[in-house]
Design a protein around this motif. Structure first.
Motif, PDB file in Angstrom:
ATOM      1  N   ILE A  44      55.695  39.402  26.444  1.00 39.43           N
ATOM      2  CA  ILE A  44      55.840  38.410  27.481  1.00 39.43           C
ATOM      3  C   ILE A  44      55.711  38.734  28.740  1.00 39.43           C
ATOM      4  CG2 ILE A  44      57.058  36.188  28.422  1.00 39.43           C
ATOM      5  CD1 ILE A  44      55.839  36.122  25.573  1.00 39.43           C
ATOM      6  N   ALA A  45      56.612  39.853  29.102  1.00 31.87           N
ATOM      7  CA  ALA A  45      56.776  40.524  30.653  1.00 31.87           C
ATOM      8  C   ALA A  45      55.382  41.219  30.861  1.00 31.87           C
ATOM      9  CB  ALA A  45      57.881  41.415  30.566  1.00 31.87           C
ATOM     10  N   LEU A  46      54.721  41.892  29.787  1.00 34.49           N
ATOM     11  CA  LEU A  46      53.569  42.646  30.180  1.00 34.49           C
ATOM     12  C   LEU A  46      52.539  41.434  30.679  1.00 34.49           C
ATOM     13  CD1 LEU A  46      51.540  44.867  30.596  1.00 34.49           C
ATOM     14  CD2 LEU A  46      51.207  44.885  28.302  1.00 34.49           C
ATOM     15  N   ALA A  47      52.345  40.355  29.806  1.00 32.97           N
ATOM     16  CA  ALA A  47      51.329  39.371  29.920  1.00 32.97           C
ATOM     17  C   ALA A  47      51.460  38.505  31.100  1.00 32.97           C
ATOM     18  CB  ALA A  47      51.410  38.646  28.643  1.00 32.97           C
ATOM     19  N   ARG A  48      52.799  38.305  31.525  1.00 29.65           N
ATOM     20  CA  ARG A  48      53.024  37.496  32.761  1.00 29.65           C
ATOM     21  C   ARG A  48      52.770  38.277  34.095  1.00 29.65           C
ATOM     22  NH1 ARG A  48      52.159  33.720  30.055  1.00 29.65           N
ATOM     23  NH2 ARG A  48      53.607  31.989  29.552  1.00 29.65           N
ATOM     24  N   LEU A  49      53.126  39.615  33.937  1.00 33.08           N
ATOM     25  CA  LEU A  49      52.890  40.546  35.079  1.00 33.08           C
ATOM     26  C   LEU A  49      51.409  40.738  35.241  1.00 33.08           C
ATOM     27  CD1 LEU A  49      55.428  43.409  34.425  1.00 33.08           C
ATOM     28  CD2 LEU A  49      55.509  41.575  36.368  1.00 33.08           C
ATOM     29  N   ILE A  50      50.626  40.776  34.315  1.00 27.49           N
ATOM     30  CA  ILE A  50      49.043  40.744  34.368  1.00 27.49           C
ATOM     31  C   ILE A  50      48.517  39.326  35.035  1.00 27.49           C
ATOM     32  CG2 ILE A  50      46.929  40.722  33.094  1.00 27.49           C
ATOM     33  CD1 ILE A  50      48.360  42.632  30.955  1.00 27.49           C
ATOM     34  N   ARG A  51      49.078  38.372  34.537  1.00 18.95           N
ATOM     35  CA  ARG A  51      48.719  36.943  35.115  1.00 18.95           C
ATOM     36  C   ARG A  51      48.998  36.915  36.473  1.00 18.95           C
ATOM     37  NH1 ARG A  51      50.916  31.121  32.950  1.00 18.95           N
ATOM     38  NH2 ARG A  51      50.319  29.912  34.846  1.00 18.95           N
ATOM     39  N   TYR A  52      50.267  36.766  36.808  1.00 18.81           N
ATOM     40  CA  TYR A  52      50.562  36.698  38.149  1.00 18.81           C
ATOM     41  C   TYR A  52      50.191  37.441  39.176  1.00 18.81           C
ATOM     42  CZ  TYR A  52      53.267  32.652  36.223  1.00 18.81           C
ATOM     43  OH  TYR A  52      53.899  31.738  35.573  1.00 18.81           O
ATOM     44  N   PHE A  53      50.227  38.807  38.798  1.00 13.51           N
ATOM     45  CA  PHE A  53      49.604  39.770  39.783  1.00 13.51           C
ATOM     46  C   PHE A  53      48.057  39.531  40.031  1.00 13.51           C
ATOM     47  CE2 PHE A  53      53.607  41.943  39.652  1.00 13.51           C
ATOM     48  CZ  PHE A  53      53.762  42.663  40.777  1.00 13.51           C
ATOM     49  N   GLY A  54      47.671  39.215  39.035  1.00 10.29           N
ATOM     50  CA  GLY A  54      46.105  38.594  39.060  1.00 10.29           C
ATOM     51  C   GLY A  54      45.850  37.550  39.947  1.00 10.29           C
ATOM     52  N   VAL A  55      46.651  36.380  39.646  1.00 13.73           N
ATOM     53  CA  VAL A  55      46.289  35.530  40.762  1.00 13.73           C
ATOM     54  C   VAL A  55      46.948  35.520  41.838  1.00 13.73           C
ATOM     55  CG1 VAL A  55      47.409  33.084  40.967  1.00 13.73           C
ATOM     56  CG2 VAL A  55      46.784  33.641  38.555  1.00 13.73           C
ATOM     57  N   GLY A  56      47.871  36.656  42.181  1.00 16.53           N
ATOM     58  CA  GLY A  56      48.292  36.888  43.666  1.00 16.53           C
ATOM     59  C   GLY A  56      46.974  37.769  44.098  1.00 16.53           C
ATOM     60  N   TYR A  57      46.591  38.486  43.364  1.00 16.79           N
ATOM     61  CA  TYR A  57      45.502  39.428  44.120  1.00 16.79           C
ATOM     62  C   TYR A  57      44.283  38.406  44.570  1.00 16.79           C
ATOM     63  CZ  TYR A  57      41.174  42.331  43.984  1.00 16.79           C
ATOM     64  OH  TYR A  57      40.137  42.904  44.683  1.00 16.79           O
ATOM     65  N   LEU A  58      43.980  37.607  43.491  1.00 16.85           N
ATOM     66  CA  LEU A  58      42.585  36.479  43.877  1.00 16.85           C
ATOM     67  C   LEU A  58      43.092  35.859  45.168  1.00 16.85           C
ATOM     68  CD1 LEU A  58      41.692  35.447  40.348  1.00 16.85           C
ATOM     69  CD2 LEU A  58      40.441  36.949  42.016  1.00 16.85           C
ATOM     70  N   ALA A  59      44.430  35.497  45.146  1.00 11.67           N
ATOM     71  CA  ALA A  59      44.894  34.818  46.528  1.00 11.67           C
ATOM     72  C   ALA A  59      44.659  35.236  47.694  1.00 11.67           C
ATOM     73  CB  ALA A  59      46.334  34.083  46.091  1.00 11.67           C
ATOM     74  N   VAL A  60      45.233  36.692  47.876  1.00 10.18           N
ATOM     75  CA  VAL A  60      44.738  37.264  48.991  1.00 10.18           C
ATOM     76  C   VAL A  60      43.472  37.334  49.176  1.00 10.18           C
ATOM     77  CG1 VAL A  60      45.575  39.574  49.926  1.00 10.18           C
ATOM     78  CG2 VAL A  60      47.297  38.462  48.505  1.00 10.18           C
ATOM     79  N   LYS A  61      42.740  38.000  48.356  1.00  8.10           N
ATOM     80  CA  LYS A  61      41.301  38.005  48.598  1.00  8.10           C
ATOM     81  C   LYS A  61      40.517  36.969  48.766  1.00  8.10           C
ATOM     82  CE  LYS A  61      37.427  40.727  46.405  1.00  8.10           C
ATOM     83  NZ  LYS A  61      37.350  41.687  47.732  1.00  8.10           N
ATOM     84  N   TYR A  62      40.767  35.837  48.006  1.00 14.38           N
ATOM     85  CA  TYR A  62      39.731  34.595  48.124  1.00 14.38           C
ATOM     86  C   TYR A  62      40.536  33.264  48.610  1.00 14.38           C
ATOM     87  CZ  TYR A  62      36.915  37.385  45.123  1.00 14.38           C
ATOM     88  OH  TYR A  62      35.955  38.192  44.552  1.00 14.38           O
ATOM     89  N   GLY A  63      41.890  33.470  48.997  1.00 12.81           N
ATOM     90  CA  GLY A  63      42.441  32.420  49.781  1.00 12.81           C
ATOM     91  C   GLY A  63      42.618  31.140  48.813  1.00 12.81           C
ATOM     92  N   LYS A  64      42.127  29.735  49.142  1.00 10.84           N
ATOM     93  CA  LYS A  64      42.389  28.869  48.510  1.00 10.84           C
ATOM     94  C   LYS A  64      41.530  28.509  47.186  1.00 10.84           C
ATOM     95  CE  LYS A  64      45.165  26.105  51.768  1.00 10.84           C
ATOM     96  NZ  LYS A  64      46.506  26.042  50.923  1.00 10.84           N
TER      97      LYS A  64
END
Length: 204
Positions: free
Chosen positions: A142-162
């Protein structure tokens, strides 16, 4: 904020949103355990990451931590509830989910946790608790999957905004399947390497 949230849930979300990282932790914890807040944790993560890009890793970590701890709570609730409790929750899918979780353990939970909705993820968490998947394997997956998910979402937020979440929504199945295949292959490769090393160390 999604319109299908009840009034008291909307109050929780509004309160959590004003707290920043602790609020993100709270929503992720509740969403992974006893309540359901559809996409709210992703929305909060995107909003906070846009406002403070340098803090994105911390926000992603707090979201992942809250989600992992929420899943662990659900794991123990299910363990106490027993098999009848699981089958009541799972319905007709119960036997197939049981076989998947028991047969695949860590890899099965990892792949399931990476798949997008409408995967009934909480039912798999129930199965892991009821059918005694080792807690360390469960938590690690669960930890590995959630880290992948949320870091991925965070990266996209920084790169593409809303535009991050609409972009993820359009490609969520492709991204989830690619991540799940990568994770499964990585797991199998690590098992093979460890087995091979053990044979070498054991000698003829």
């Amino acid at each position: 904020m999604p319109a299908n949230l009840s009034g008291w849930k909307q109050k929780i979300v509004a309160f959590a949103g004003g707290l920043g990282a602790p609020g993100l932790f709270l929503i992720s914890f509740l969403d992974s355990s006893v309540l359901t807040f559809p996409v709210i944790n992703d929305l909060l993560l995107v909003e906070l990451s846009i406002q403070h890009p340098a803090r994105m890793p911390f926000y992603a970590f707090m979201a992942a931590l809250g989600s992992v701890l929420g899943c662990v709570l659900l794991f123990f609730i299910a363990k106490k509830g027993g098999e009848a409790f699981f089958h009541k929750r799972a319905g007709e899918r119960g036997q197939a989910i049981k076989e998947w979780v028991v047969r695949n353990g860590f890899a099965g939970m990892l792949v399931t946790a990476l798949l997008p909705p409408p995967t009934p993820f909480k039912v798999f968490v129930f199965a892991a608790g009821v059918f005694e998947v080792p807690l360390w394997s469960f938590t690690s997956a669960i930890a590995l999957a959630r880290l992948i998910r949320y870091f991925g979402v965070g990266y996209l937020a920084v790169k593409y905004g809303k535009d991050a979440l609409p972009l993820l929504e359009r490609h969520k199945l492709k991204a989830a399947v690619s991540l799940a295949v990568f994770a499964a292959l990585s797991y199998l490769a690590s098992r093979w390497i460890l087995r091979h090393r053990h044979r070498v160390e054991a000698g003829p």
